[in-house]
Design a protein around this motif. Sequence first.
Motif, PDB file in Angstrom:
ATOM      1  N   ILE A  93       0.846  -1.189   0.000  1.00  0.00           N
ATOM      2  CA  ILE A  93       0.000   0.000   0.000  1.00  0.00           C
ATOM      3  C   ILE A  93       0.885   1.244   0.000  1.00  0.00           C
ATOM      4  N   ASP A  94       0.491   2.276  -0.750  1.00  0.00           N
ATOM      5  CA  ASP A  94       1.253   3.531  -0.773  1.00  0.00           C
ATOM      6  C   ASP A  94       1.139   4.239   0.572  1.00  0.00           C
ATOM      7  N   ALA A  95       2.158   5.018   0.886  1.00  0.00           N
ATOM      8  CA  ALA A  95       2.158   5.711   2.176  1.00  0.00           C
ATOM      9  C   ALA A  95       1.226   6.915   2.179  1.00  0.00           C
ATOM     10  N   ASP A  96       0.889   7.428   0.994  1.00  0.00           N
ATOM     11  CA  ASP A  96       0.219   8.733   0.939  1.00  0.00           C
ATOM     12  C   ASP A  96      -1.304   8.662   1.051  1.00  0.00           C
ATOM     13  N   LEU A  97      -1.833   7.472   1.400  1.00  0.00           N
ATOM     14  CA  LEU A  97      -3.274   7.275   1.578  1.00  0.00           C
ATOM     15  C   LEU A  97      -4.074   7.460   0.287  1.00  0.00           C
ATOM     16  N   GLN A  98      -3.397   7.371  -0.856  1.00  0.00           N
ATOM     17  CA  GLN A  98      -4.153   7.370  -2.114  1.00  0.00           C
ATOM     18  C   GLN A  98      -4.863   6.032  -2.278  1.00  0.00           C
ATOM     19  N   ASP A  99      -4.293   5.009  -1.644  1.00  0.00           N
ATOM     20  CA  ASP A  99      -4.939   3.703  -1.626  1.00  0.00           C
ATOM     21  C   ASP A  99      -5.655   3.582  -0.291  1.00  0.00           C
ATOM     22  N   ASP A 196     -12.322   4.043  -5.646  1.00  0.00           N
ATOM     23  CA  ASP A 196     -12.046   5.405  -6.115  1.00  0.00           C
ATOM     24  C   ASP A 196     -10.734   5.855  -5.519  1.00  0.00           C
ATOM     25  N   ARG A 197      -9.821   6.265  -6.374  1.00  0.00           N
ATOM     26  CA  ARG A 197      -8.514   6.689  -5.873  1.00  0.00           C
ATOM     27  C   ARG A 197      -8.592   8.109  -5.348  1.00  0.00           C
ATOM     28  N   ASP A 198      -8.164   8.282  -4.102  1.00  0.00           N
ATOM     29  CA  ASP A 198      -8.213   9.602  -3.476  1.00  0.00           C
ATOM     30  C   ASP A 198      -6.989  10.414  -3.866  1.00  0.00           C
ATOM     31  N   PRO A 199      -7.103  11.747  -3.718  1.00  0.00           N
ATOM     32  CA  PRO A 199      -5.883  12.544  -3.878  1.00  0.00           C
ATOM     33  C   PRO A 199      -4.948  12.293  -2.696  1.00  0.00           C
ATOM     34  N   ARG A 200      -3.691  12.618  -2.888  1.00  0.00           N
ATOM     35  CA  ARG A 200      -2.676  12.480  -1.844  1.00  0.00           C
ATOM     36  C   ARG A 200      -3.107  13.176  -0.546  1.00  0.00           C
ATOM     37  N   ALA A 201      -2.914  12.528   0.608  1.00  0.00           N
ATOM     38  CA  ALA A 201      -3.346  13.127   1.868  1.00  0.00           C
ATOM     39  C   ALA A 201      -2.473  14.319   2.259  1.00  0.00           C
TER      40      ALA A 201
HETATM   41 MG    MG Z   1       0.693   8.844  -4.531  1.00  0.00          MG
END
Ligand code: MG
Length: 327
Positions: A93-99, A196-201
Motif C-alpha cells: 500500500i502507498d504511504a500517501d493514503l491514495q490507496d 475510487d482513488r483519493d488525492p494524496r493526503a
Molecule cells: Mg501517490
Amino acid sequence: MRKITIMIPAYNEEDVLQQLYDRLSKVILNIPFYDFELLFGNDGSTDGTLDQIKKLREKDKKISYVNLSRNFGKETAMIAGLDYALGDAVIIIDADLQDPPELIPDMIRYWEMGYDDVFAKRKSRAGESWVKKTTASTFYKVLQKLTQIPIQKNTGDFRLLDRRCVEALKQLRETQRYTKGMFSWIGYNKKEILFDRDPRAAGETKWNYIKLVDLAIEGITSFTTTPLRISALFGCVISFFAFVYILWIIAKTLLFGESVAGYPSLMTVILFLGGIQLISLGIIGEYLGRIFNETKNRPLYFVDEYNNEKVQNVSRKSSKNIVHLER
Ligand code: MG
Ligand code: UDP
C-alpha cells in the motif's frame, strides 16, 4: 493465527505517516483474527520519515521496518519489502493514503476464498491532471498491444499477494524492474476489486514526467521484444522500396541516357535511410543497455538496518540475513 504483512514503501513521507498509521490501525483493529505486521520500506528518505517510523515502533510491536542505504526507487523498495515480509500474505500500500486502507478487509476476504492476488482497480483518479490520465491510458493501450501477457489497466501496486506470489516475485531479480508487469507475468489466481482513488493526503508526489517516461520505456522493453521486430520489419519494407527504386533508375538510365539531375532524390533516399537506421540502432541500444545492466548481476539494493539492527550485506548465498529472509 495467520500473519499478514502490510508493506509500505515510503520516501520522504513524514507529513502523512501519522495519518497513515492511525487509519491503518483503525482498520486492523476490526480484523482481530490475524497477526498483523506493518512493514515500512524506507527508501532512503532524507526527511524525518525514519525517525518517525522508529518512534511508532517503540509504541507498537506490530511495526517493523527495513531501511535502504539510499533512495533506490519505489520498484526496488517494494522487492526489499517482499524479501523482508514475514506474513502468509503481503498487502502493498502507498504511504500517501491514495490507496484507501478500508479496502483491506475485502482483500482478506477474497484471499480466504482462495485468491492469490487480490488487486485494487481504480474507478477514478481524483487529484490527477487530465494530461496524466490520458498519457497513462494511452500507455496501457500501447503496452497491451505489444505484449502477450494481460497487463491490468488502471491498477497500481495496491494489492494483496499470497505467500506463493511473494515467493515467485522474489525470484525475479532483474535490476530494471517493472513490477506491474511482473504481477501479471507470475500468473496465479487473480481477483480485482474496484475503488475510487483519493488525492494524496499530504506531501508531494515523487513522480515527474521524466520518471514516468522512464517507467513506460521500462514497461515496454522489459515485457516485449516487439519494438525490435517492428524495426526489423520496417527496415525490410524500406529496403524493398529502395530496391525497386534502384531498378527503376537503372532502367531509366539505360533507356533514356544519363541525367545529372537526381541530386534531390539521392539526398532524400540517403536521409530517409539514415533516419531509419538511427531509429533501429536506438532500439537495439535500448535492449543492449538492458543486457549490460543485467550481466552486472548486482544486488538490487543494500539494507542499512532492519528493526534497529545494522545489516551486513554479505554475498547472497552465504548471507546470514538471507537465511532469515528465506524463513
Ligand atoms: Mg501517490
Ligand atoms: N516511493 C518510494 N520511493 C521513491 C518514490 C516513491 O518508496 O523513490 C513511494 C512513496 O513514498 C509512496 C509510493 O511510493 O508511498 C507512491 O509514490 P507517489 O505517491 O509519490 O506516486 P504517485 O501516487 O504520485 O504515482
